[in-house]
Design a protein around this motif. Structure first.
Motif, PDB file in Angstrom:
ATOM      1  N   GLU A   8       0.827  -1.210   0.000  1.00 46.01           N
ATOM      2  CA  GLU A   8       0.000   0.000   0.000  1.00 46.01           C
ATOM      3  C   GLU A   8       0.856   1.253   0.000  1.00 46.01           C
ATOM      4  OE1 GLU A   8      -3.262  -0.053   2.894  1.00 46.01           O
ATOM      5  OE2 GLU A   8      -3.020  -2.229   2.959  1.00 46.01           O
ATOM      6  N   ALA A 196      -4.231   0.988  -3.679  1.00 50.37           N
ATOM      7  CA  ALA A 196      -3.971   0.950  -2.234  1.00 50.37           C
ATOM      8  C   ALA A 196      -5.265   0.702  -1.463  1.00 50.37           C
ATOM      9  CB  ALA A 196      -3.327   2.258  -1.793  1.00 50.37           C
ATOM     10  N   GLU A 200      -6.216  -2.484   0.958  1.00 51.58           N
ATOM     11  CA  GLU A 200      -6.648  -2.239   2.329  1.00 51.58           C
ATOM     12  C   GLU A 200      -7.965  -2.915   2.656  1.00 51.58           C
ATOM     13  OE1 GLU A 200      -6.878  -1.049   6.153  1.00 51.58           O
ATOM     14  OE2 GLU A 200      -5.140  -0.816   4.860  1.00 51.58           O
TER      15      GLU A 200
END
Length: 227
Positions: A8, A196, A200
């Protein structure tokens, strides 16, 4: 930190490079996330150097970035917002900028200032996602160079070098898009931030980011321990 969290950070670093390159090339002589560079440009402009109107662009970028950081701070304040919320806000802002640019709705100087503000707010929000810097890297490079000189490299320094490389890659992607397909020049930053967000939110064990609070950690790229 597990690979997902580092992945990320790589994507966010690349998004930062792409956003700054897009703004610099398409708005002109200003950055969306590198505020140190903007302050230098402001000083040069005050001395009569550079393009006309740079001071106003820098003022917009600084103000918008400040607002983005403030929004991120509020979201990670007393009622801690999960990282996907911060990333979601960033992706929406970058997506709006990509749509406006891609549909050629940015036609005037005022429109360009509005576009700059959108991207700078997004970079400000990103600055609050994690204490590890992903949109300013002088401290990161300084810390890494110091450890190299002292022969005190750590196991995670490969990821640090990767974040620095990711900025270059992100900027190159945006620059190539601007050259070969200008309407898509803003898509890279949105896509990388979106990646990202996907990392997540997909189910899995560990490795996720936590919202950044307070000062960046010295061992994460800021040797002075202050932002």
């Amino acid at each position: 930190m597990p690979w997902r969290g580092e992945g990320e950070l790589l994507l966010l670093s690349a998004a930062s490079g792409a956003a700054d390159a897009f703004v610099f090339l398409c708005v002109g002589q200003v950055f969306a996330g590198v505020m140190t560079g903007n302050l230098v440009l402001l000083g040069a402009s005050a001395a009569g150097a550079g393009e006309d109107g740079v001071a106003l662009k820098v003022a917009v970028a600084l103000g918008a970035y400040f607002c983005g950081v403030a929004v991120g701070a509020r979201l990670t304040g007393r009622r801690e917002a999960p990282v996907p919320v911060l990333l979601g806000v960033e992706v929406v802002l970058l997506g709006a900028a990509a749509v406006l640019w891609g549909l050629e709705l940015v036609t005037s100087y005022g429109d360009r200032l509005g576009l700059l503000a959108l991207v700078a707010v997004a970079m400000g929000v990103q600055g609050r996602v994690r204490v590890t810097p992903t949109n300013y890297f002088t401290g990161t490079l300084t810390s890494l160079a110091g450890r190299v000189a002292l022969r005190e490299l750590r196991g995670g320094d490969g990821w640090v070098l990767g974040r620095l490389a990711a900025v270059v890659v992100g900027a190159a992607v945006a620059a190539l898009a601007e050259r070969w397909w200008s309407p898509g020049a803003a898509l890279g930053a949105m896509a990388m931030a979106g990646g990202a967000l996907v990392l997540e939110t997909v189910p899995g064990r560990g490795g996720r980011l936590r919202p950044g609070k307070g000062k960046p950690r010295p061992d994460r790229g800021n040797p002075a321990g202050a932002a």
